[in-house]
Design a protein around this motif. Structure first.
Motif, PDB file in Angstrom:
ATOM      1  N   THR A   1     -15.586 -12.645  48.941  1.00  0.00           N
ATOM      2  CA  THR A   1     -15.357 -11.234  49.241  1.00  0.00           C
ATOM      3  C   THR A   1     -16.188 -10.878  50.450  1.00  0.00           C
ATOM      4  O   THR A   1     -17.386 -11.100  50.485  1.00  0.00           O
ATOM      5  CB  THR A   1     -15.758 -10.353  48.054  1.00  0.00           C
ATOM      6  N   LYS A   2     -15.516 -10.331  51.454  1.00  0.00           N
ATOM      7  CA  LYS A   2     -16.276  -9.901  52.627  1.00  0.00           C
ATOM      8  C   LYS A   2     -16.563  -8.415  52.496  1.00  0.00           C
ATOM      9  O   LYS A   2     -15.791  -7.686  51.890  1.00  0.00           O
ATOM     10  CB  LYS A   2     -15.506 -10.197  53.905  1.00  0.00           C
ATOM     11  N   PRO A   3     -17.692  -7.990  53.026  1.00  0.00           N
ATOM     12  CA  PRO A   3     -18.022  -6.570  52.929  1.00  0.00           C
ATOM     13  C   PRO A   3     -16.986  -5.738  53.681  1.00  0.00           C
ATOM     14  O   PRO A   3     -16.515  -6.149  54.740  1.00  0.00           O
ATOM     15  CB  PRO A   3     -19.389  -6.461  53.621  1.00  0.00           C
ATOM     16  N   VAL A   4     -16.632  -4.615  53.124  1.00  0.00           N
ATOM     17  CA  VAL A   4     -15.646  -3.769  53.775  1.00  0.00           C
ATOM     18  C   VAL A   4     -16.284  -2.424  54.096  1.00  0.00           C
ATOM     19  O   VAL A   4     -17.269  -2.031  53.502  1.00  0.00           O
ATOM     20  CB  VAL A   4     -14.397  -3.564  52.898  1.00  0.00           C
ATOM     21  N   ASP A   5     -15.695  -1.720  55.059  1.00  0.00           N
ATOM     22  CA  ASP A   5     -16.213  -0.412  55.444  1.00  0.00           C
ATOM     23  C   ASP A   5     -15.476   0.701  54.732  1.00  0.00           C
ATOM     24  O   ASP A   5     -15.967   1.820  54.639  1.00  0.00           O
ATOM     25  CB  ASP A   5     -16.089  -0.226  56.958  1.00  0.00           C
ATOM     26  N   GLN A   6     -14.274   0.392  54.254  1.00  0.00           N
ATOM     27  CA  GLN A   6     -13.470   1.397  53.559  1.00  0.00           C
ATOM     28  C   GLN A   6     -13.198   0.912  52.143  1.00  0.00           C
ATOM     29  O   GLN A   6     -12.817  -0.238  51.963  1.00  0.00           O
ATOM     30  CB  GLN A   6     -12.124   1.592  54.280  1.00  0.00           C
ATOM     31  N   TYR A   7     -13.387   1.807  51.190  1.00  0.00           N
ATOM     32  CA  TYR A   7     -13.084   1.460  49.811  1.00  0.00           C
ATOM     33  C   TYR A   7     -11.910   2.296  49.338  1.00  0.00           C
ATOM     34  O   TYR A   7     -11.794   3.459  49.690  1.00  0.00           O
ATOM     35  CB  TYR A   7     -14.294   1.720  48.913  1.00  0.00           C
TER      36      TYR A   7
ATOM     37  N   ASP B   1     -10.995  -6.140  42.416  1.00  0.00           N
ATOM     38  CA  ASP B   1     -10.625  -7.457  42.935  1.00  0.00           C
ATOM     39  C   ASP B   1     -11.774  -8.440  42.776  1.00  0.00           C
ATOM     40  O   ASP B   1     -11.574  -9.576  42.374  1.00  0.00           O
ATOM     41  CB  ASP B   1     -10.247  -7.368  44.417  1.00  0.00           C
ATOM     42  N   ALA B   2     -12.989  -7.975  43.101  1.00  0.00           N
ATOM     43  CA  ALA B   2     -14.149  -8.850  43.025  1.00  0.00           C
ATOM     44  C   ALA B   2     -14.367  -9.302  41.586  1.00  0.00           C
ATOM     45  O   ALA B   2     -14.690 -10.455  41.337  1.00  0.00           O
ATOM     46  CB  ALA B   2     -15.389  -8.131  43.552  1.00  0.00           C
ATOM     47  N   ARG B   3     -14.188  -8.358  40.637  1.00  0.00           N
ATOM     48  CA  ARG B   3     -14.357  -8.710  39.230  1.00  0.00           C
ATOM     49  C   ARG B   3     -13.317  -9.734  38.806  1.00  0.00           C
ATOM     50  O   ARG B   3     -13.623 -10.683  38.087  1.00  0.00           O
ATOM     51  CB  ARG B   3     -14.247  -7.464  38.354  1.00  0.00           C
ATOM     52  N   MET B   4     -12.061  -9.531  39.240  1.00  0.00           N
ATOM     53  CA  MET B   4     -11.002 -10.452  38.858  1.00  0.00           C
ATOM     54  C   MET B   4     -11.238 -11.828  39.469  1.00  0.00           C
ATOM     55  O   MET B   4     -10.986 -12.846  38.844  1.00  0.00           O
ATOM     56  CB  MET B   4      -9.638  -9.905  39.296  1.00  0.00           C
ATOM     57  N   GLU B   5     -11.752 -11.828  40.705  1.00  0.00           N
ATOM     58  CA  GLU B   5     -12.036 -13.092  41.368  1.00  0.00           C
ATOM     59  C   GLU B   5     -13.115 -13.844  40.604  1.00  0.00           C
ATOM     60  O   GLU B   5     -13.039 -15.051  40.416  1.00  0.00           O
ATOM     61  CB  GLU B   5     -12.507 -12.803  42.788  1.00  0.00           C
ATOM     62  N   LYS B   6     -14.127 -13.096  40.133  1.00  0.00           N
ATOM     63  CA  LYS B   6     -15.214 -13.706  39.394  1.00  0.00           C
ATOM     64  C   LYS B   6     -14.684 -14.292  38.088  1.00  0.00           C
ATOM     65  O   LYS B   6     -15.026 -15.412  37.729  1.00  0.00           O
ATOM     66  CB  LYS B   6     -16.285 -12.639  39.098  1.00  0.00           C
ATOM     67  N   ALA B   7     -13.835 -13.548  37.395  1.00  0.00           N
ATOM     68  CA  ALA B   7     -13.257 -14.028  36.142  1.00  0.00           C
ATOM     69  C   ALA B   7     -12.434 -15.280  36.398  1.00  0.00           C
ATOM     70  O   ALA B   7     -12.503 -16.242  35.627  1.00  0.00           O
ATOM     71  CB  ALA B   7     -12.403 -12.942  35.512  1.00  0.00           C
TER      72      ALA B   7
END
Ligand SMILES: [Zn+2]
Length: 85
Positions: free
Chosen positions: A2-8, A50-56
């Motif tokens: 996951t790359k840091p993003v400026d917009q959430y 997304d980050a959570r799903m990627e971790k799972a």
């Protein structure tokens, strides 16, 4: 990765996806579509999801690889025991 993003992308209470700049995270915002007020919580953002799903997914992959290695090891062990008999 996951790359840091400026917009959430964060859902307002009515489910509208609102683009929130990083510096406004944790602030109270007004949804441009329905004017409801809500706090921009990073945990509610699509990126966090997304980050959570990627971790799972990574944990499942790890489990699968571990299980596969155990099977291979058990197979080798069985072959070895047969040789020693
Ligand atoms: Zn809204």
């Amino acid at each position: 990765m996951t790359k840091p993003v400026d917009q959430y992308q964060i859902d307002c209470p009515s489910g509208h996806e609102v683009s929130v700049p990083r510096n406004l995270l944790g602030e109270e915002l007004v949804c441009p579509r329905c004017n409801s007020r809500f706090v921009a919580d990073i945990k509610a953002s699509a990126e966090e999801r997304d980050a959570r799903m990627e971790k799972a997914a990574r944990q499942w992959l790890f489990l699968a690889v571990t299980a596969a290695s155990l099977l291979v090891f058990a197979g080798l062990l069985a072959a070895l025991l047969r040789l020693l008999r």
